[in-house]
Design a protein around this motif. Structure first.
Motif, PDB file in Angstrom:
ATOM      1  N   ARG A 111       6.314   2.965   8.048  1.00 21.10           N
ATOM      2  CA  ARG A 111       6.467   2.074   6.893  1.00 21.10           C
ATOM      3  C   ARG A 111       5.815   2.698   5.672  1.00 21.10           C
ATOM      4  O   ARG A 111       4.915   3.530   5.799  1.00 21.10           O
ATOM      5  CB  ARG A 111       5.825   0.713   7.200  1.00 21.10           C
ATOM      6  CG  ARG A 111       6.727  -0.177   8.046  1.00 21.10           C
ATOM      7  CD  ARG A 111       6.267  -1.610   8.039  1.00 21.10           C
ATOM      8  NE  ARG A 111       7.319  -2.476   8.545  1.00 21.10           N
ATOM      9  CZ  ARG A 111       8.284  -2.979   7.800  1.00 21.10           C
ATOM     10  NH1 ARG A 111       8.335  -2.695   6.509  1.00 21.10           N
ATOM     11  NH2 ARG A 111       9.202  -3.761   8.316  1.00 21.10           N
ATOM     12  N   PRO A 112       6.256   2.313   4.450  1.00 19.23           N
ATOM     13  CA  PRO A 112       5.661   2.865   3.241  1.00 19.23           C
ATOM     14  C   PRO A 112       4.135   2.732   3.280  1.00 19.23           C
ATOM     15  O   PRO A 112       3.591   1.674   3.586  1.00 19.23           O
ATOM     16  CB  PRO A 112       6.262   2.005   2.124  1.00 19.23           C
ATOM     17  CG  PRO A 112       7.556   1.553   2.669  1.00 19.23           C
ATOM     18  CD  PRO A 112       7.317   1.347   4.133  1.00 19.23           C
ATOM     19  N   TYR A 156      10.306  -4.150   1.750  1.00 17.73           N
ATOM     20  CA  TYR A 156      10.249  -2.751   2.181  1.00 17.73           C
ATOM     21  C   TYR A 156      10.686  -1.829   1.045  1.00 17.73           C
ATOM     22  O   TYR A 156      10.070  -0.790   0.802  1.00 17.73           O
ATOM     23  CB  TYR A 156      11.148  -2.537   3.404  1.00 17.73           C
ATOM     24  CG  TYR A 156      11.025  -1.147   3.992  1.00 17.73           C
ATOM     25  CD1 TYR A 156      10.233  -0.920   5.111  1.00 17.73           C
ATOM     26  CD2 TYR A 156      11.690  -0.052   3.428  1.00 17.73           C
ATOM     27  CE1 TYR A 156      10.103   0.355   5.643  1.00 17.73           C
ATOM     28  CE2 TYR A 156      11.560   1.216   3.950  1.00 17.73           C
ATOM     29  CZ  TYR A 156      10.769   1.420   5.066  1.00 17.73           C
ATOM     30  OH  TYR A 156      10.628   2.683   5.583  1.00 17.73           O
ATOM     31  N   SER A 176       8.451   1.034  -0.700  1.00 15.29           N
ATOM     32  CA  SER A 176       8.861   2.440  -0.677  1.00 15.29           C
ATOM     33  C   SER A 176       8.942   3.019  -2.080  1.00 15.29           C
ATOM     34  O   SER A 176       8.773   4.223  -2.274  1.00 15.29           O
ATOM     35  CB  SER A 176      10.206   2.594   0.048  1.00 15.29           C
ATOM     36  OG  SER A 176      11.255   2.013  -0.701  1.00 15.29           O
ATOM     37  N   TYR A 219      17.595  -0.836   4.298  1.00 15.02           N
ATOM     38  CA  TYR A 219      16.431  -1.608   3.880  1.00 15.02           C
ATOM     39  C   TYR A 219      16.309  -2.921   4.641  1.00 15.02           C
ATOM     40  O   TYR A 219      15.207  -3.351   4.996  1.00 15.02           O
ATOM     41  CB  TYR A 219      16.490  -1.884   2.374  1.00 15.02           C
ATOM     42  CG  TYR A 219      16.231  -0.680   1.514  1.00 15.02           C
ATOM     43  CD1 TYR A 219      15.078   0.086   1.678  1.00 15.02           C
ATOM     44  CD2 TYR A 219      17.137  -0.308   0.528  1.00 15.02           C
ATOM     45  CE1 TYR A 219      14.832   1.190   0.885  1.00 15.02           C
ATOM     46  CE2 TYR A 219      16.895   0.802  -0.275  1.00 15.02           C
ATOM     47  CZ  TYR A 219      15.746   1.541  -0.102  1.00 15.02           C
ATOM     48  OH  TYR A 219      15.511   2.634  -0.887  1.00 15.02           O
ATOM     49  N   GLY A 276       8.740   7.313  -5.481  1.00 17.28           N
ATOM     50  CA  GLY A 276       7.678   6.388  -5.106  1.00 17.28           C
ATOM     51  C   GLY A 276       6.407   6.511  -5.917  1.00 17.28           C
ATOM     52  O   GLY A 276       5.319   6.253  -5.414  1.00 17.28           O
TER      53      GLY A 276
END
Length: 322
Positions: A316-317, A211, A215, A105, A252
């Motif tokens: 990236r998420p 992050y 996520s 992370y 998520g």
């Protein structure tokens, strides 16, 4: 995060890599060669100091600080990054990041690259940037601190890793196993900005990784980027509802309005009514005396980031994966 410092010349630096041999699943010799070949020709002096004992990482990194290294690179997962950061923070040394764990992370938050190769490229063309880090008492953390169910999840995860190896599936499965065994929630008191709030909860999660929250599909990431903690207090107090929340979080699909109360602050005190409490921090566990004082150490750590400012983290998420 502030503007970059004056130009940085890696070629004049004395650089030490602190490598955790227990992180990840990579081939040791291949990784050692990649790191050595990727850095040694580009610095004035290169050393690699290794250990397979995670508990010794802070001492090894602290010794590297005392030895006067300009750059101290952490090679390993988030626990390794946190241990090295704890020694480097507040010193004249600059930290470098080589990801080697399951989730990475911290590396993803910084955008230094998710692979050793990308992160090495970052180090060779980098700028030192001061970043915010978390503190609970005198302990530095980078991603999160948690109380309640999560430290017990880590205990279960260690057993599952030993039997089945490290993987995200194994990590998520450990959540299910540990939460199913949960018994008594905590009576938690949080003091924030002069206000006292009481909770009866099975899990408190103090996040410093934007992050990670992205996520998980949770609110609070923007507050973290603004220099705060996102403090998540689980509303579920019993095993089955908490397990549902944990499962949604793992894939998520969770949202604070349904699963968590959210507090935004850069400093708070937490009390559980117990003299000592098991705390999870960046994947590690420590028994600490209550109450717990937490604060964001603004610009507490200088880290080498891409000189061009480009984020080297893929997917990236929220990004679409082709």
């Amino acid at each position: 995060m502030l503007d970059q410092e004056p130009p940085f010349d890696l070629s004049r630096s004395r650089l030490c890599v602190i490598r955790n041999k227990g992180s990840g699943k990579s081939d040791d010799q291949a990784e050692i060669k990649a790191i050595t070949d990727g850095l040694q020709p580009h610095v004035a002096h290169f050393e690699m100091r290794q250990t397979d004992d995670g508990a010794s990482l802070i001492d090894i990194a602290a010794e590297a600080v005392r030895d006067g290294f300009d750059v101290i690179v952490a090679a390993g997962g988030d626990g390794t990054q946190s241990a090295v950061a704890g020694a480097v923070a507040g010193s004249d040394a600059i930290m470098g990041v080589l990801p080697g764990g399951t989730f990475n992370y911290f590396a993803r938050d910084l955008g230094v690259g998710e692979t050793i190769e990308d992160a090495l490229a970052t180090l060779r063309n980098a700028r030192p940037v001061p970043v915010d880090i978390g503190q609970i008492e005198n302990l530095v953390f980078l991603n999160n601190v948690s109380l309640g169910a999560y430290p017990h999840i880590l205990k279960t995860r260690e057993k599952i890793y030993k039997r089945w190896g490290r993987s995200r599936i194994a990590a998520y499965w450990s959540v299910m196993v540990a939460v199913r065994r949960l018994r008594d929630p905590m009576n938690l008191t949080a003091r924030v900005d002069g206000e006292t709030r009481h909770f009866n909860t099975a899990l408190a999660f103090i996040a410093r990784s934007a992050y990670q929250l992205d996520s998980f599909g949770l609110d609070g990431a923007d507050a973290i980027r603004d220099g705060n903690f996102a403090v998540l207090i689980a509303r579920a107090r019993k095993p089955i509802p908490l397990m549902r929340s944990a499962l949604r979080l793992a894939v998520g699909l969770s949202a604070k309005d349904s699963d968590f109360d959210l507090l935004i602050t850069d400093e708070l005190t937490i009390e559980t009514g117990r003299a000592q409490q098991l705390i999870a921090h960046d994947g590690e566990k420590t028994m600490m005396a209550s109450p717990f004082n937490l604060k964001v150490w603004h610009d507490g750590l200088r880290v080498l980031l891409p000189a061009d400012g480009e984020d080297k983290t893929e997917n990236r998420p929220g990004d679409k994966v082709s």
